[in-house]
Design an enzyme around this catalytic site. Structure first.
Site, PDB file in Angstrom:
ATOM      1  N   HIS A  12       0.868  -1.182   0.000  1.00 52.75           N
ATOM      2  CA  HIS A  12       0.000   0.000   0.000  1.00 52.75           C
ATOM      3  C   HIS A  12       0.906   1.234   0.000  1.00 52.75           C
ATOM      4  O   HIS A  12       1.455   1.627   1.029  1.00 52.75           O
ATOM      5  CB  HIS A  12      -0.948  -0.013   1.208  1.00 52.75           C
ATOM      6  CG  HIS A  12      -2.128   0.906   1.042  1.00 52.75           C
ATOM      7  ND1 HIS A  12      -3.405   0.575   1.436  1.00 52.75           N
ATOM      8  CD2 HIS A  12      -2.216   2.161   0.517  1.00 52.75           C
ATOM      9  CE1 HIS A  12      -4.228   1.576   1.164  1.00 52.75           C
ATOM     10  NE2 HIS A  12      -3.521   2.559   0.608  1.00 52.75           N
ATOM     11  N   LEU A  13       1.019   1.799  -1.196  1.00 57.83           N
ATOM     12  CA  LEU A  13       1.881   2.960  -1.415  1.00 57.83           C
ATOM     13  C   LEU A  13       1.592   4.068  -0.399  1.00 57.83           C
ATOM     14  O   LEU A  13       0.441   4.350  -0.095  1.00 57.83           O
ATOM     15  CB  LEU A  13       1.590   3.478  -2.830  1.00 57.83           C
ATOM     16  CG  LEU A  13       2.344   4.705  -3.323  1.00 57.83           C
ATOM     17  CD1 LEU A  13       3.809   4.388  -3.511  1.00 57.83           C
ATOM     18  CD2 LEU A  13       1.716   5.182  -4.639  1.00 57.83           C
ATOM     19  N   HIS A  14       2.641   4.677   0.141  1.00 54.47           N
ATOM     20  CA  HIS A  14       2.445   5.830   1.029  1.00 54.47           C
ATOM     21  C   HIS A  14       3.691   6.697   0.996  1.00 54.47           C
ATOM     22  O   HIS A  14       4.802   6.199   0.899  1.00 54.47           O
ATOM     23  CB  HIS A  14       2.120   5.392   2.459  1.00 54.47           C
ATOM     24  CG  HIS A  14       3.109   4.419   3.034  1.00 54.47           C
ATOM     25  ND1 HIS A  14       3.088   3.078   2.723  1.00 54.47           N
ATOM     26  CD2 HIS A  14       4.157   4.597   3.866  1.00 54.47           C
ATOM     27  CE1 HIS A  14       4.078   2.463   3.358  1.00 54.47           C
ATOM     28  NE2 HIS A  14       4.753   3.361   4.051  1.00 54.47           N
ATOM     29  N   PHE A  15       3.469   8.000   1.053  1.00 50.31           N
ATOM     30  CA  PHE A  15       4.557   8.974   1.070  1.00 50.31           C
ATOM     31  C   PHE A  15       4.730   9.509   2.478  1.00 50.31           C
ATOM     32  O   PHE A  15       3.747   9.807   3.158  1.00 50.31           O
ATOM     33  CB  PHE A  15       4.263  10.124   0.101  1.00 50.31           C
ATOM     34  CG  PHE A  15       4.340   9.703  -1.347  1.00 50.31           C
ATOM     35  CD1 PHE A  15       3.264   9.063  -1.949  1.00 50.31           C
ATOM     36  CD2 PHE A  15       5.480   9.929  -2.087  1.00 50.31           C
ATOM     37  CE1 PHE A  15       3.328   8.658  -3.278  1.00 50.31           C
ATOM     38  CE2 PHE A  15       5.559   9.529  -3.415  1.00 50.31           C
ATOM     39  CZ  PHE A  15       4.486   8.891  -4.013  1.00 50.31           C
TER      40      PHE A  15
END
Ligand SMILES: [Zn+2]
Length: 167
Positions: free
Chosen positions: A126-129
């Site tokens: 789950h992509l997160h910045f």
């Protein structure tokens, strides 16, 4: 303490607070919370939810004002985002940067993502910045991680200040 352990802490916290629903992914657990006044609150540490993005305080921050900006959708591959979601994700990061600048008056900001487990992603699917304030002379957050850093501010206090300046 490894990043994996930090993220495991995130997961157990949210799995236990989302009544009746088990989520392996803490971002999906937050995304599954009702999208109403209870969602953006001090108790969830959610700062913003849009039609396609979610911005939350990092429960295990490297320092004060450490935010995570993620797509609502459970997707790990940056290149597979639609253009629309990619644009909304960048807009959400700009709002996060603006709020961090206003609240912390910092000299710099780390903004970025770890893509894949080998790059250090604790939740690779789950992509997160990450967005966090930096000052000249503070310690490099990637080498010290959370073991030795003291976070001088409670997460709730950080949420209140950031939420007040959000726009
Ligand atoms: Zn997810």
């Amino acid at each position: 303490m490894s990043l994996d352990r930090l993220w495991a802490g995130w997961r157990s916290k949210y799995v236990s607070t989302v009544a009746g629903k088990q989520h392996d992914c803490f971002l999906c657990a937050i995304a599954a919370l009702p999208d109403d006044a209870r969602l953006v609150s001090e108790s969830t540490l959610v700062l913003e939810r849009t039609a396609s993005t979610l911005t939350v305080m990092n429960l295990f921050p490297y320092g004060s004002g450490h935010l995570l900006v993620a797509p609502l959708e459970h997707i790990g591959d940056l290149t597979k985002l639609t253009d629309e979601v990619a644009v909304e994700l960048m807009r959400a990061q700009r709002r996060a940067v603006r709020a961090i600048q206003q609240v912390y008056g910092c000299e710099g900001i780390n903004l970025g993502a770890n893509l894949g487990q080998a790059a250090g992603a604790g939740v690779p699917n789950h992509l997160h910045f990450h967005a966090l304030p930096r000052w000249v002379g503070d310690t490099n957050f990637m080498t010290t991680v959370a073991e030795t850093r003291v976070v001088p501010e409670a997460l709730e206090a950080g949420w209140q200040k950031l939420h007040a300046s959000w726009r």
